[in-house]
Design an enzyme around this catalytic site. Structure first.
Site, PDB file in Angstrom:
ATOM      1  N   HIS A  15      24.417  -0.402  76.308  1.00  0.00           N
ATOM      2  CA  HIS A  15      24.049  -1.591  77.094  1.00  0.00           C
ATOM      3  C   HIS A  15      23.666  -1.160  78.504  1.00  0.00           C
ATOM      4  O   HIS A  15      24.520  -0.979  79.366  1.00  0.00           O
ATOM      5  CB  HIS A  15      25.242  -2.566  77.105  1.00  0.00           C
ATOM      6  CG  HIS A  15      24.970  -3.860  77.824  1.00  0.00           C
ATOM      7  ND1 HIS A  15      25.749  -4.981  77.636  1.00  0.00           N
ATOM      8  CD2 HIS A  15      24.030  -4.215  78.729  1.00  0.00           C
ATOM      9  CE1 HIS A  15      25.296  -5.960  78.401  1.00  0.00           C
ATOM     10  NE2 HIS A  15      24.257  -5.516  79.077  1.00  0.00           N
ATOM     11  N   HIS A  17      20.229  -1.714  81.345  1.00  0.00           N
ATOM     12  CA  HIS A  17      18.900  -2.232  81.685  1.00  0.00           C
ATOM     13  C   HIS A  17      18.227  -1.151  82.518  1.00  0.00           C
ATOM     14  O   HIS A  17      18.718  -0.818  83.604  1.00  0.00           O
ATOM     15  CB  HIS A  17      19.019  -3.541  82.462  1.00  0.00           C
ATOM     16  CG  HIS A  17      19.801  -4.587  81.713  1.00  0.00           C
ATOM     17  ND1 HIS A  17      19.203  -5.541  80.916  1.00  0.00           N
ATOM     18  CD2 HIS A  17      21.145  -4.784  81.589  1.00  0.00           C
ATOM     19  CE1 HIS A  17      20.149  -6.293  80.368  1.00  0.00           C
ATOM     20  NE2 HIS A  17      21.334  -5.858  80.749  1.00  0.00           N
ATOM     21  N   GLU A 198      28.868 -13.773  78.447  1.00  0.00           N
ATOM     22  CA  GLU A 198      29.084 -13.117  79.748  1.00  0.00           C
ATOM     23  C   GLU A 198      29.476 -14.248  80.704  1.00  0.00           C
ATOM     24  O   GLU A 198      30.622 -14.343  81.112  1.00  0.00           O
ATOM     25  CB  GLU A 198      27.808 -12.411  80.220  1.00  0.00           C
ATOM     26  CG  GLU A 198      27.953 -11.718  81.577  1.00  0.00           C
ATOM     27  CD  GLU A 198      26.626 -11.132  82.117  1.00  0.00           C
ATOM     28  OE1 GLU A 198      25.548 -11.558  81.667  1.00  0.00           O
ATOM     29  OE2 GLU A 198      26.701 -10.260  83.014  1.00  0.00           O
ATOM     30  N   ASP A 277      23.958  -2.243  84.708  1.00  0.00           N
ATOM     31  CA  ASP A 277      22.986  -1.981  85.781  1.00  0.00           C
ATOM     32  C   ASP A 277      23.653  -1.077  86.816  1.00  0.00           C
ATOM     33  O   ASP A 277      24.064  -1.543  87.889  1.00  0.00           O
ATOM     34  CB  ASP A 277      22.573  -3.308  86.444  1.00  0.00           C
ATOM     35  CG  ASP A 277      21.951  -4.267  85.444  1.00  0.00           C
ATOM     36  OD1 ASP A 277      20.768  -4.107  85.117  1.00  0.00           O
ATOM     37  OD2 ASP A 277      22.676  -5.170  84.974  1.00  0.00           O
TER      38      ASP A 277
END
Ligand code: HPA
Ligand code: ZN
Length: 331
Positions: A15, A17, A198, A277
């Site tokens: 996971h 980005h 989330e 991120d």
């Protein structure tokens, strides 16, 4: 001592980005290269601005930051910069969410994005022994028709994508909005994952499972509010890609010590640790593992089990999976 163990642990990141790996140093360098102006006076000022109250407050800066990415070379530089850092901390495999809609809205073509990213992925494999997979992400706060258009336009590049995903602002954008898009992705032979639970309610996790037929849930931490859902996730062995430092920085949880991760593990769920991120949330895979080790007092066995879950759930071929299993066994 344990520091070394966490670096040696072969970590697969499910996971991430890729646009969220853009460190302020590279952001400033690319802004200059491309003549893009930034709202920050300095690299330090950018880092200071990364003080988020929720998902949307982060997304505003995330979309702003990626405006410096213009050419294929920029995307290659972005990904190589990340892959080098990741490899140095013992990441062996990365699955990148890519947000082409955010780039196309700025006039950057899918071909520019894919030319740069596929070049970086190929280099990472040979130069860093780092394997990767790509996930074509749809922006859930944009119309489903735009997602469908992206999926059709992405057909020349489908061999590079293992799955489709769903990201951006969750609340008010339930998975069911993308039912047809995900059905089409399935028809095209793509796996499916989705961010759910989330900020959104547990019902979004059910929808992602039932209506999008996802094989993994990204985040999924709010499942803990629904005991029947927790039982279902455990029974079905659904993998959650949890991002501990992200959840703290976006105020999904107040502090890591209050995170539902230990409870989810106790309930029998297959969880993995990820960075989401890393440029915005204060650390990569090693930092996420280290923070959890500290907050929850996890043993090396637990950390190894988490790393193993990711290797087993990754989009990779059998030979690579077996190689990484062996690396874990020979730690
Ligand atoms: N959540 C949802 N969308 C995102 C995220 C996230 O943490 N990061 C980038 N897009
Ligand atoms: Zn995410």
């Amino acid at each position: 001592m344990n520091d070394d163990f966490l670096t040696r642990l072969p970590k697969a990141e499910l996971h991430l980005h890729i646009e969220g790996t853009l460190e302020p140093e590279l952001m400033f360098a690319l802004a200059e290269r491309n003549g893009v102006s930034l709202p920050y006076a300095s690299i330090e000022a950018a880092r200071k601005a990364y003080d988020f109250s929720d998902l949307q407050s982060f997304l505003d800066l995330y979309y702003q930051g990626m405006s410096v990415l213009v050419s294929a070379q920029d995307f290659e530089d972005l990904a190589m910069d990340y892959f080098r850092r990741a490899a140095a901390e013992g990441v062996v495999h990365v699955e990148l969410h890519v947000d082409p809609q955010a780039h196309r809205a700025r006039g950057v073509t899918l071909d520019q994005v894919m030319t740069g990213l596929t070049a970086a992925c190929a280099r990472a494999r040979t130069e860093l022994d780092l394997s990767s997979a790509m996930i074509l992400a749809f922006l859930r706060d944009q119309p489903a028709e735009d997602a469908m258009q992206l999926l059709e336009d992405a057909q020349p590049y489908l061999q590079h994508f293992s799955a489709v995903g769903l990201d951006s602002a969750e609340q008010g954008n339930p998975p069911s909005k993308f039912r047809e898009v995900f059905a089409r992705a399935r028809e095209l032979g793509l796996e499916r994952v989705a961010h759910a639970g989330e900020e959104g309610p547990p019902s979004y996790i059910r929808e992602a499972l039932d209506e999008l037929q996802v094989c993994r849930i990204d985040h999924g931490v709010r499942a803990i509010e629904d005991i029947e859902l927790v039982e279902r996730l455990a029974d079905e062995g659904t993998v959650l890609t949890v991002c501990p430092l992200s959840n703290v920085r976006l105020k999904v949880v107040e502090q890591l010590e209050h995170h539902s991760l230990p409870a989810l593990i106790d309930a029998g769920l297959v969880v993995t640790i990820n960075s989401d991120d890393p440029a915005y949330f204060g650390g990569g895979m090693r930092e996420n593992f280290a923070a959890c080790q500290k907050a929850f007092g996890w043993s090396d066995e637990t950390l190894t089990w988490l790393a193993s879950n990711a290797i087993e759930a990754a989009f990779m071929d059998d030979a690579r999976r077996e190689e990484l299993r062996q690396r874990l066994l020979n730690l």
